[in-house]
Design a protein around this motif. Structure first.
Motif: not given
Length: 114
Positions: A9-10, A27-28, A41-43, A64-65
């Motif tokens: 996602i980002c 990343g997400i 999942f936020v790594d 926000q991201a």
């Protein structure tokens, strides 16, 4: 054929926790398919303090991201505490996230049964 089942996602960005400590998020991502409820999942690049998944400052900056990446909708909550890791926060997206996820290539397997 690829074995990768993740949709990015980002990419990399930095956040600060409630104590002001900076963390790098690698990343997400989400899985490329699921049954309606999407885990996000936020790594993190390095291990965080135990319980960091409850840090509201971190979650706010992660949201926000996601909004910057194009998601329009309410903020997420954290999912089951047993899924949380020192280098990863797992968030549970609300139903509104499905439209955004589909635009990124996510497939809702539940639709096959409707």
């Amino acid at each position: 054929m690829s074995d990768n089942t993740d949709i990015q996602i980002c990419g990399t960005f930095k956040v600060n926790d409630a104590n002001g400590k900076e963390h790098t998020i690698k990343g997400i991502r989400i899985y490329d398919e699921g049954y309606g409820i999407i885990d996000v999942f936020v790594d993190f690049a390095a291990p965080m303090e135990a319980g960091s998944y409850r840090d509201r400052a971190l979650i706010k900056q992660i949201m926000q991201a996601l909004h910057k990446a194009g998601y329009v909708g309410p903020d997420f909550g954290v999912t089951d505490p047993s899924l949380q890791e020192r280098k990863m926060i797992v968030l549970e997206a609300p139903e509104e996230f499905c439209t955004f996820a589909k635009s990124k290539g996510w497939k809702n397997l539940a639709e096959e049964f409707e």
